[in-house]
Design an enzyme around this catalytic site. Structure first.
Site, PDB file in Angstrom:
ATOM      1  N   ASP A  16       0.858  -1.185   0.000  1.00 64.74           N
ATOM      2  CA  ASP A  16       0.000   0.000   0.000  1.00 64.74           C
ATOM      3  C   ASP A  16       0.895   1.235   0.000  1.00 64.74           C
ATOM      4  OD1 ASP A  16      -1.653   2.119   0.659  1.00 64.74           O
ATOM      5  OD2 ASP A  16      -2.700   1.046   2.253  1.00 64.74           O
ATOM      6  N   ILE A  17       0.762   2.059  -1.015  1.00 62.59           N
ATOM      7  CA  ILE A  17       1.670   3.199  -1.178  1.00 62.59           C
ATOM      8  C   ILE A  17       1.511   4.233  -0.060  1.00 62.59           C
ATOM      9  CG2 ILE A  17       0.253   4.717  -2.642  1.00 62.59           C
ATOM     10  CD1 ILE A  17       2.795   4.986  -4.463  1.00 62.59           C
ATOM     11  N   ASN A  30      -6.376  12.451 -11.383  1.00 63.60           N
ATOM     12  CA  ASN A  30      -7.104  12.826 -12.602  1.00 63.60           C
ATOM     13  C   ASN A  30      -6.814  14.293 -12.902  1.00 63.60           C
ATOM     14  OD1 ASN A  30      -9.146  14.418 -11.086  1.00 63.60           O
ATOM     15  ND2 ASN A  30      -9.743  12.394 -10.327  1.00 63.60           N
ATOM     16  N   GLY A  38      -9.600   4.301  -6.068  1.00 63.61           N
ATOM     17  CA  GLY A  38      -8.270   3.736  -6.264  1.00 63.61           C
ATOM     18  C   GLY A  38      -7.211   4.392  -5.390  1.00 63.61           C
ATOM     19  N   VAL A  39      -6.025   4.490  -5.948  1.00 66.55           N
ATOM     20  CA  VAL A  39      -4.897   4.982  -5.175  1.00 66.55           C
ATOM     21  C   VAL A  39      -5.083   6.462  -4.800  1.00 66.55           C
ATOM     22  CG1 VAL A  39      -3.423   5.593  -7.156  1.00 66.55           C
ATOM     23  CG2 VAL A  39      -2.376   4.880  -5.013  1.00 66.55           C
ATOM     24  N   ASP A  40      -5.745   7.215  -5.651  1.00 71.09           N
ATOM     25  CA  ASP A  40      -6.033   8.626  -5.404  1.00 71.09           C
ATOM     26  C   ASP A  40      -6.840   8.780  -4.108  1.00 71.09           C
ATOM     27  OD1 ASP A  40      -6.322  11.329  -5.792  1.00 71.09           O
ATOM     28  OD2 ASP A  40      -7.278  11.189  -7.760  1.00 71.09           O
ATOM     29  N   ALA A 126      -8.491   2.067 -12.960  1.00 70.80           N
ATOM     30  CA  ALA A 126      -9.685   2.572 -13.648  1.00 70.80           C
ATOM     31  C   ALA A 126      -9.366   3.043 -15.071  1.00 70.80           C
ATOM     32  CB  ALA A 126     -10.278   3.722 -12.839  1.00 70.80           C
ATOM     33  N   TYR A 127      -8.142   3.491 -15.325  1.00 70.68           N
ATOM     34  CA  TYR A 127      -7.795   4.025 -16.648  1.00 70.68           C
ATOM     35  C   TYR A 127      -7.453   2.941 -17.665  1.00 70.68           C
ATOM     36  CZ  TYR A 127      -7.972   8.938 -15.154  1.00 70.68           C
ATOM     37  OH  TYR A 127      -8.384  10.180 -14.718  1.00 70.68           O
TER      38      TYR A 127
HETATM   39  P1  ADP Z   1      -5.732   5.023 -12.675  1.00 74.22           P
HETATM   40  O1  ADP Z   1      -6.994   5.849 -12.697  1.00 74.22           O
HETATM   41  O2  ADP Z   1      -4.509   5.842 -13.042  1.00 74.22           O
HETATM   42  O3  ADP Z   1      -5.856   3.756 -13.441  1.00 74.22           O
HETATM   43  P2  ADP Z   1      -6.144   3.625 -10.132  1.00 74.22           P
HETATM   44  O4  ADP Z   1      -6.014   4.193  -8.759  1.00 74.22           O
HETATM   45  O5  ADP Z   1      -7.500   3.180 -10.564  1.00 74.22           O
HETATM   46  O6  ADP Z   1      -5.503   4.720 -11.108  1.00 74.22           O
HETATM   47  O7  ADP Z   1      -5.154   2.394 -10.274  1.00 74.22           O
HETATM   48  C1  ADP Z   1      -3.774   2.505 -10.415  1.00 74.22           C
HETATM   49  C2  ADP Z   1      -3.100   1.354  -9.700  1.00 74.22           C
HETATM   50  O8  ADP Z   1      -3.020   1.644  -8.303  1.00 74.22           O
HETATM   51  C3  ADP Z   1      -3.855   0.013  -9.802  1.00 74.22           C
HETATM   52  O9  ADP Z   1      -2.906  -1.001 -10.062  1.00 74.22           O
HETATM   53  C4  ADP Z   1      -4.449  -0.150  -8.405  1.00 74.22           C
HETATM   54  O10 ADP Z   1      -4.593  -1.519  -8.032  1.00 74.22           O
HETATM   55  C5  ADP Z   1      -3.387   0.508  -7.563  1.00 74.22           C
HETATM   56  N1  ADP Z   1      -3.747   0.923  -6.199  1.00 74.22           N
HETATM   57  C6  ADP Z   1      -4.959   1.153  -5.646  1.00 74.22           C
HETATM   58  N2  ADP Z   1      -4.833   1.490  -4.346  1.00 74.22           N
HETATM   59  C7  ADP Z   1      -3.503   1.492  -4.069  1.00 74.22           C
HETATM   60  C8  ADP Z   1      -2.709   1.739  -2.896  1.00 74.22           C
HETATM   61  N3  ADP Z   1      -3.265   2.081  -1.741  1.00 74.22           N
HETATM   62  N4  ADP Z   1      -1.359   1.613  -2.995  1.00 74.22           N
HETATM   63  C9  ADP Z   1      -0.765   1.282  -4.161  1.00 74.22           C
HETATM   64  N5  ADP Z   1      -1.453   1.035  -5.297  1.00 74.22           N
HETATM   65  C10 ADP Z   1      -2.795   1.140  -5.260  1.00 74.22           C
END
Ligand code: ADP
Length: 177
Positions: A16-17, A30, A38-40, A126-127
């Site tokens: 988890d980042i 975005n 997601g990660v955002d 999501a992208y």
């Molecule tokens: P995008 O809209 O750029 O595709 P996402 O957040 O939907 O961004 O996904 C980008 C990547 O981040 C995916 O591989 C997702 O599984 C991952 N991700 C989601 N949550 C976390 C987190 N807490 N730490 C690291 N990576 C994450």
């Protein structure tokens, strides 16, 4: 898994980042810097409202570019908000935009004098970017950057699930210098 390129360690980890302790974490933002899933969402939840307040002031960020805010409550002092492309088949400049999202993040980190940063798999959620291609572009961009930026000591790719980690590891083995 990790490799050393010139004086920079490039490391893959599954996790988890928001728990990173590098100088900066990169957010897959975005273009409105509006937060999201997601990660955002995870970064804004863990970092608290200060990050969003700074994002609102900045206003937005074109696809392929990156902006920086402080890290709020995160252990990392900075968040670099990079905007990757939505994947629409590959014929709309997606590869170039993904590469420049990574490059602009790396440049921003160096401009700020940072020594370490952590990337998520930008555009791979999501992208909808195909994982193997995205991993290859992400890693080759970082390897190229490391060759001319020894001051950046550590580039981590923090992959959220095992499948993503395995694909990144496979691609890193292919491009190992
Ligand atoms: P995008 O809209 O750029 O595709 P996402 O957040 O939907 O961004 O996904 C980008 C990547 O981040 C995916 O591989 C997702 O599984 C991952 N991700 C989601 N949550 C976390 C987190 N807490 N730490 C690291 N990576 C994450």
């Amino acid at each position: 898994m990790k490799i050393t390129v010139n004086q920079t360690v490039i490391e893959l980890d599954c996790g988890d980042i928001t728990e990173e302790t590098t100088d900066a974490v990169v957010n897959a933002a975005n273009s409105r810097l509006a937060g999201g899933a997601g990660v955002d969402g995870a970064i804004h939840r863990a970092g608290g409202p200060a990050i969003m307040a700074e994002c609102r002031k900045i206003g937005g960020c074109p696809t392929g570019e990156a902006v920086i805010t402080t890290g709020g409550n995160l252990k990392s002092r900075w968040v670099i908000h990079a905007v990757g492309p939505v994947y629409r088949g590959g014929g709309r400049g997606e590869a170039g935009l993904l590469v420049s999202a990574y490059q602009n993040s790396l440049n921003l980190a160096c401009k700020k004098g940072l020594a370490s940063l952590s990337f998520p798999a930008i555009s791979c959620g999501a992208y909808g970017y195909p994982l193997g291609e995205a991993a290859s572009l992400a890693l080759s961009t970082c390897v190229t950057f490391a060759q001319s930026h020894p001051e950046l000591r550590l580039i981590r790719h923090v992959l959220f699930d095992r499948q993503t980690y395995d694909v990144f590891a496979q691609e890193l083995k292919k491009i190992m210098p």
